[in-house]
Design a protein around this motif. Structure first.
Motif, PDB file in Angstrom:
ATOM      1  N   ALA A 147       4.183  16.194   7.698  1.00  0.00           N
ATOM      2  CA  ALA A 147       3.770  15.482   9.147  1.00  0.00           C
ATOM      3  C   ALA A 147       4.624  14.368   9.537  1.00  0.00           C
ATOM      4  O   ALA A 147       4.182  13.462  10.442  1.00  0.00           O
ATOM      5  CB  ALA A 147       2.221  15.322   8.979  1.00  0.00           C
ATOM      6  N   GLY A 148       5.827  14.371   9.139  1.00  0.00           N
ATOM      7  CA  GLY A 148       6.597  13.086   9.247  1.00  0.00           C
ATOM      8  C   GLY A 148       7.651  13.379  10.604  1.00  0.00           C
ATOM      9  O   GLY A 148       7.979  14.655  10.971  1.00  0.00           O
ATOM     10  N   TRP A 149       7.980  12.057  10.829  1.00  0.00           N
ATOM     11  CA  TRP A 149       8.849  12.133  12.249  1.00  0.00           C
ATOM     12  C   TRP A 149      10.367  12.760  11.828  1.00  0.00           C
ATOM     13  O   TRP A 149      10.640  13.828  12.738  1.00  0.00           O
ATOM     14  CB  TRP A 149       9.202  10.901  12.635  1.00  0.00           C
TER      15      TRP A 149
ATOM     16  N   LEU B 168      -0.313   8.964  15.707  1.00  0.00           N
ATOM     17  CA  LEU B 168      -1.702   8.811  15.273  1.00  0.00           C
ATOM     18  C   LEU B 168      -1.978   8.241  13.790  1.00  0.00           C
ATOM     19  O   LEU B 168      -2.815   7.726  13.587  1.00  0.00           O
ATOM     20  CB  LEU B 168      -2.747   9.942  15.808  1.00  0.00           C
ATOM     21  N   TYR B 169      -0.952   8.546  13.217  1.00  0.00           N
ATOM     22  CA  TYR B 169      -0.907   8.114  11.641  1.00  0.00           C
ATOM     23  C   TYR B 169      -0.872   6.835  11.579  1.00  0.00           C
ATOM     24  O   TYR B 169      -0.247   6.124  12.151  1.00  0.00           O
ATOM     25  CB  TYR B 169       0.203   8.993  10.956  1.00  0.00           C
ATOM     26  N   ASP B 170      -1.904   6.229  10.720  1.00  0.00           N
ATOM     27  CA  ASP B 170      -2.022   4.709  10.600  1.00  0.00           C
ATOM     28  C   ASP B 170      -1.876   4.157   9.442  1.00  0.00           C
ATOM     29  O   ASP B 170      -3.156   4.273   8.583  1.00  0.00           O
ATOM     30  CB  ASP B 170      -3.228   4.196  11.342  1.00  0.00           C
ATOM     31  N   ASN B 171      -0.753   3.848   8.741  1.00  0.00           N
ATOM     32  CA  ASN B 171      -0.784   3.225   7.429  1.00  0.00           C
ATOM     33  C   ASN B 171      -0.333   1.901   7.271  1.00  0.00           C
ATOM     34  O   ASN B 171       0.801   1.712   7.743  1.00  0.00           O
ATOM     35  CB  ASN B 171       0.240   4.192   6.528  1.00  0.00           C
ATOM     36  N   GLN B 172      -1.301   1.050   7.244  1.00  0.00           N
ATOM     37  CA  GLN B 172      -0.774  -0.502   7.333  1.00  0.00           C
ATOM     38  C   GLN B 172      -1.169  -1.148   5.835  1.00  0.00           C
ATOM     39  O   GLN B 172      -1.891  -0.683   4.988  1.00  0.00           O
ATOM     40  CB  GLN B 172      -1.702  -1.055   8.102  1.00  0.00           C
TER      41      GLN B 172
ATOM     42  N   LEU C  80       4.493   8.128   8.792  1.00  0.00           N
ATOM     43  CA  LEU C  80       4.717   9.147   7.793  1.00  0.00           C
ATOM     44  C   LEU C  80       5.789   9.682   7.917  1.00  0.00           C
ATOM     45  O   LEU C  80       6.402  10.025   8.957  1.00  0.00           O
ATOM     46  CB  LEU C  80       3.720  10.050   7.941  1.00  0.00           C
ATOM     47  N   ASN C  81       6.847   9.659   7.052  1.00  0.00           N
ATOM     48  CA  ASN C  81       8.092  10.028   6.895  1.00  0.00           C
ATOM     49  C   ASN C  81       8.693  10.663   5.732  1.00  0.00           C
ATOM     50  O   ASN C  81       7.975  11.237   4.967  1.00  0.00           O
ATOM     51  CB  ASN C  81       8.893   8.702   7.227  1.00  0.00           C
ATOM     52  N   ASN C  82       9.928  10.300   5.364  1.00  0.00           N
ATOM     53  CA  ASN C  82      10.699  11.029   4.237  1.00  0.00           C
ATOM     54  C   ASN C  82      10.525  12.565   4.401  1.00  0.00           C
ATOM     55  O   ASN C  82      10.748  13.158   5.190  1.00  0.00           O
ATOM     56  CB  ASN C  82      10.109  10.332   2.867  1.00  0.00           C
ATOM     57  N   ASN C  83      10.025  13.288   3.333  1.00  0.00           N
ATOM     58  CA  ASN C  83      10.009  14.626   3.480  1.00  0.00           C
ATOM     59  C   ASN C  83       8.484  15.107   3.735  1.00  0.00           C
ATOM     60  O   ASN C  83       8.146  16.281   3.359  1.00  0.00           O
ATOM     61  CB  ASN C  83      10.579  15.171   2.203  1.00  0.00           C
ATOM     62  N   ALA C  84       7.692  14.181   4.312  1.00  0.00           N
ATOM     63  CA  ALA C  84       6.342  14.673   4.612  1.00  0.00           C
ATOM     64  C   ALA C  84       6.498  15.717   5.721  1.00  0.00           C
ATOM     65  O   ALA C  84       7.067  15.474   6.526  1.00  0.00           O
ATOM     66  CB  ALA C  84       5.615  13.422   4.834  1.00  0.00           C
TER      67      ALA C  84
END
Length: 186
Positions: A77-79, A110-114, A71-75
């Protein structure tokens, strides 16, 4: 991240035939622990000319890709957003770990997007020239693809709902897409 690549190929033939076969395997781990890609591909081409006025060719390509995205970009909960907005050594009631704004690395991992993608492309061409000024060509093909996207939120065991109240009890989102494109040309 770490990159691995394995490739093998062979080609050969004779006066009236030829072939080519190859296979590749790529693996790359991303910058974040829940980020990687695995790709396997294979290709074969076969050509035969049983007579001077007739030739046939068949091509087959296969590709399988399996990607896990953080989870990234402007999320929220992103890194990157949590790292850039955090303050070294500071912890507030809204943060999970010192120096991070919002979630910490353990919760973000824990975020899992596949995404899984299988694709097969098959093509065949026949050329027949019964007399010098009359040539016939038939081409047929198939492009088949299966795409699956799965987003998984584990049930929250902390009571703090790191991914929001909707995902606190655990959720799985899954989307499946199938594509088939047929071609025929004379």
């Amino acid at each position: 991240g770490e990159i691995e690549n394995y490739s093998v190929s062979a080609r050969g033939g004779g006066d009236r035939y030829s072939f080519y076969v190859s296979a590749d395997r790529d693996q790359e781990s991303g910058l974040f622990v829940n980020n990687w890609v695995k790709r396997t591909t294979a290709r074969t081409n076969f050509f035969v000319s049983p007579r001077d006025n007739l030739d046939l060719s068949v091509n087959l390509n296969f590709g399988r890709t399996h990607t896990r995205l953080p989870l990234n970009n402007n999320a929220s909960a992103g890194w990157l957003r949590n790292a850039f907005r955090g303050f070294p050594g500071q912890r507030t009631t809204a943060t999970w770990e010192v120096g991070w704004r919002g979630l910490g690395p353990e919760q973000m991992a824990l975020y899992d997007n596949q995404i899984r993608n299988d694709r097969v492309v098959i093509g065949a061409t026949a050329n027949w020239q019964p007399i010098s000024w009359f040539r016939n060509r038939i081409t047929a093909g198939l492009d088949a693809q299966e795409l699956q996207n799965t987003e998984f939120y584990r049930p929250d065991v902390t009571g703090r709902a790191p991914y929001g109240p909707d995902a606190a009890s655990g959720q799985i989102y899954q989307g499946d897409n199938f594509y088939r494109d047929y071609t025929f040309d004379y």
